[in-house]
Design a protein around this motif. Structure first.
Motif, short mmCIF file in Angstrom:
data_model
loop_
_atom_site.label_atom_id
_atom_site.label_comp_id
_atom_site.label_asym_id
_atom_site.label_seq_id
_atom_site.Cartn_x
_atom_site.Cartn_y
_atom_site.Cartn_z
N ARG A 87 -29.52 45.02 18.72
CA ARG A 87 -29.90 46.41 18.85
C ARG A 87 -30.49 46.87 17.54
NH1 ARG A 87 -24.54 47.05 21.12
NH2 ARG A 87 -24.62 47.15 23.40
N LEU A 88 -31.22 47.99 17.60
CA LEU A 88 -31.72 48.60 16.40
C LEU A 88 -30.57 49.10 15.55
CD1 LEU A 88 -34.75 50.72 17.74
CD2 LEU A 88 -34.86 48.58 16.46
N GLY A 89 -30.69 48.90 14.23
CA GLY A 89 -29.70 49.44 13.33
C GLY A 89 -29.87 50.94 13.18
N PRO A 90 -28.92 51.61 12.51
CA PRO A 90 -29.02 53.07 12.35
C PRO A 90 -30.31 53.52 11.68
CG PRO A 90 -26.84 52.27 11.74
CD PRO A 90 -27.69 51.06 11.94
N ARG A 91 -30.76 52.81 10.65
CA ARG A 91 -31.98 53.20 9.95
C ARG A 91 -33.21 52.97 10.83
NH1 ARG A 91 -33.92 50.98 3.99
NH2 ARG A 91 -35.80 52.30 3.82
N ALA A 92 -33.25 51.81 11.50
CA ALA A 92 -34.39 51.52 12.38
C ALA A 92 -34.43 52.49 13.55
CB ALA A 92 -34.30 50.08 12.89
#
Length: 397
Positions: free
Chosen positions: A13-18
């Motif tokens: 999954r996308l990380g928080p920043r991405a």
């Protein structure tokens, strides 16, 4: 040969920043065309303002899906009441509906779908009526009555967009919940396998210890008996004493060899059954860097029995696990530990939406209740005042 599966890996999954960058770029891609499109068609600034009201809230669609959908839907209602032509900002409505179905609850997604379908009917009527009202007078179709066949093109198109946005968002929410369940199940299986390995190792250590006891006890018993016999025989027949001492030495060497063999199995290992159990001092280890959790514990920590300390640790561990699973990604939680003197009180409260997804009959809650009741304590689990979920326990000392 069976394939080895790494159950500790989570789905990509996308990380928080991405995720923040993705939301920013998506919202920007919907906001920026408002200005050139308004200038291109030569319209007044009012359609541009409506478009901004429908697209700018999308910057916060992931963190506040319900509020964003409410603002976008309100702007769409305002457009239907004051402006009878489509505007660019209407692309924000399916994006907001998708975010509501994706990051909100199932109930809010159904409400959003109902609002979208009602909006499809209203928008189709308003736009079709505006087209007939725009015909210049004197034409032969001026007395034409608008019918269902005139509404269908708009109605079917808008309804299809609404249904697609809702279905995609709901499917993504269900898929993520399913993946989270698989990851949790894999974690439980890995933990159970580790526990079985620990029990097997402890059983093997016990067996080896029992064998060592038998070897040492047998060897020493034989050596003591032979030594006593040699001591009594030495005065009468020194040769008997010599042969007896040879037997003592032989038995001693055999026992020493066997003991070294058994110790070789244990050398360099630590008995897992003797490892210290977690207690109150290990509570900070339950909070990771990504958690929004505040930990309030007295300093110094209260002196409680090891069994009570282990129960407190497991209760907080299970409660924070439920917060991560059900409360939502932005939920905050607070863990309070108090020791008023004759008891230990634990409270874990969050402000998420786990109350709607909690399973009051789950094995986790059942395990917490059994642990607390073993020590004569009480456990209260349920919705917290003002929203969220609360776990409160009291264990007498």
């Amino acid at each position: 040969m069976k394939e080895q599966v790494d159950v500790s890996r989570s789905p990509w999954r996308l990380g928080p920043r991405a995720a923040r960058w993705f939301d920013f770029l998506l919202a920007s891609a919907l906001v920026l065309p408002t200005f050139p499109l308004t200038l291109l068609v030569g319209q007044s600034p009012y359609p541009a303002l409506l478009s901004l009201a429908q697209t700018v809230p999308l910057f916060w669609r992931r963190r506040h899906p319900v509020a964003v959908f409410a603002v976008v839907a309100g702007a769409s209602v305002l457009q239907a009441a004051t402006y009878d032509m489509p505007v660019w900002g209407q692309v924000g409505f399916p994006a907001a509906l998708y975010a509501l179905a994706r990051y909100g609850s199932g109930r809010s997604a159904l409400v959003g779908l109902f609002v979208g379908l009602c909006g499809a009917v209203v928008a189709s009527w308003v736009w079709t009526s505006a087209q007939f009202a725009a015909y210049p007078p004197g034409l032969e179709y001026i007395d034409y009555d608008m019918g269902l066949e005139d509404l269908l093109p708009y109605l079917l198109s808008i309804t299809a967009i609404v249904l697609a946005a809702w279905a995609l968002g709901s499917q993504a929410r269900i898929r993520r919940a399913y993946e989270a369940g698989l990851v949790e199940r894999g974690r439980q299986l890995a933990l159970e396998a580790e526990q079985r390995a620990v029990l097997a190792a402890a059983e093997e250590r016990t067996r080896i210890a029992r064998e060592m006891h038998d070897v040492v006890a047998h060897g020493l018993s034989v050596m003591i008996v032979q030594a006593d016999g040699a001591r009594y025989a030495a005065a009468k027949d020194p040769q008997i004493a010599v042969r007896t001492l040879e037997t003592v030495a032989k038995v001693g060497r055999e026992g020493l060899t066997e003991m070294r063999r058994l110790l070789g199995l244990l050398r360099g290992t630590e008995d897992p059954a003797l490892a210290p159990q977690p207690g109150l001092a290990d509570l900070p280890s339950l909070v990771t860097a990504n958690d929004h959790v505040d930990l309030e514990v007295p300093d110094p920590l209260p002196d409680v029995p090891d069994g009570v300390a282990l129960t407190v640790f497991r209760l907080v561990q299970e409660s924070l696990t439920n917060v991560r699973k059900h409360a939502g990604p932005q939920a905050r939680a607070i863990v309070r530990l108090r020791a008023p003197g004759d008891a230990v009180e634990i409270e874990v409260v969050d402000d998420g939406h786990g109350a709607s997804a909690a399973e009051t009959s789950g094995l986790g809650l059942l395990g917490m209740r059994e642990r607390v009741e073993v020590h004569g304590g009480t456990l209260h689990v349920g919705p917290a005042a003002g929203g969220g979920w609360a776990v409160r326990a009291r264990i007498p000392l």
